[in-house]
Design an enzyme around this catalytic site. Structure first.
Site, PDB file in Angstrom:
ATOM      1  N   SER A  64       0.737  -1.176   0.159  1.00 36.80           N
ATOM      2  CA  SER A  64      -0.066   0.141   0.079  1.00 36.80           C
ATOM      3  C   SER A  64       0.774   1.311  -0.158  1.00 36.80           C
ATOM      4  O   SER A  64       2.006   1.351   0.566  1.00 36.80           O
ATOM      5  CB  SER A  64      -1.041   0.077   1.266  1.00 36.80           C
ATOM      6  OG  SER A  64      -2.136  -1.049   0.991  1.00 36.80           O
ATOM      7  N   GLN A  65       0.134   2.443  -0.321  1.00 37.03           N
ATOM      8  CA  GLN A  65       0.927   3.593  -0.471  1.00 37.03           C
ATOM      9  C   GLN A  65       1.072   3.850   1.099  1.00 37.03           C
ATOM     10  O   GLN A  65       0.341   3.780   1.981  1.00 37.03           O
ATOM     11  CB  GLN A  65      -0.248   4.597  -1.041  1.00 37.03           C
ATOM     12  CG  GLN A  65       0.259   6.042  -1.043  1.00 37.03           C
ATOM     13  CD  GLN A  65      -0.746   6.789  -1.763  1.00 37.03           C
ATOM     14  OE1 GLN A  65      -1.687   6.401  -2.025  1.00 37.03           O
ATOM     15  NE2 GLN A  65      -0.748   8.165  -1.703  1.00 37.03           N
TER      16      GLN A  65
END
Length: 213
Positions: A64-65
């Protein structure tokens, strides 16, 4: 790959970026500054590891970011020794952030390839979740419930009922809900039957798949 002073400087810059985007929890920012995200990625992505972006990690999954990781973690309001259930171990980066906040982490991964790879990586890096489980995240982990917090790191078309039931009163469930695009949703358990719901903006996640084992 090694962890160098250069990487440390890049992590500090990333924490500044997240702070500018609205992350205020100093313990979460401290985790971002300390955890070597580049080691959770294939070496080809090393130069990009401290950009605020998601990257593929195999098995059609992504890491994930960093903003998303920090945002979800901040919503959990973790205290030391809180028992946290993570649905979607993935690369293990989110797990590492939770461990840095001194949570007791149970984490479930349904992709066998990722489960094996990440479990091995945890051992190598001396990260110590309470348990890494290969299984169906939709079912949660009733034998270890109730949890202080539950975090789901994949997009769910609807909220799995077992996860709601496995929260302590006062516990928090952070889950992205939706099909094409997800709304980050926070459920706080107020009593045995009452939940408070907050919707906190749009995100994009890989899908949470049921009964795929």
């Amino acid at each position: 790959m090694k962890d160098t002073l250069k990487h440390n400087g890049m992590r500090n810059k990333l924490a500044d970026v997240l702070s500018a985007k609205g992350i205020t929890d100093t313990k979460v920012l401290d985790a971002i500054k300390n955890i070597p995200r580049h080691l959770f990625l294939d070496s080809g992505f090393e130069d990009h590891a401290y950009q605020d972006k998601a990257f593929p990690i195999g098995a059609e999954q992504t890491i994930s970011q960093p903003y998303t990781v920090a945002f979800q973690t901040e919503l959990l309001k973790i205290k030391p020794n809180d028992t946290i259930l993570e649905i979607g171990t993935g690369s293990g980066y989110q797990t590492a952030v939770l461990l840095h906040l001194r949570a007791k982490v149970f984490t479930i991964e349904r992709q066998r390839e990722l489960f094996k790879k990440t479990k091995l990586f945890f051992t190598k890096m001396n990260y110590r979740p309470k348990k890494v489980i290969f299984g169906d995240g939709y079912k949660g982990l009733p034998q270890q419930a109730p949890f202080d917090g539950i975090i789901v790191t994949a997009g769910a078309p609807e909220v799995p009922k077992p996860l709601m039931s496995q929260l302590k009163v006062g516990g928090r469930l952070v889950i992205p809900v939706g099909v094409e695009e997800q709304v980050m949703t926070l459920f706080t358990r107020k009593s045995e039957k009452e939940f408070e719901k907050q919707e906190l903006g749009s995100f994009r996640f890989v899908p949470l798949l049921e009964n795929k084992n």
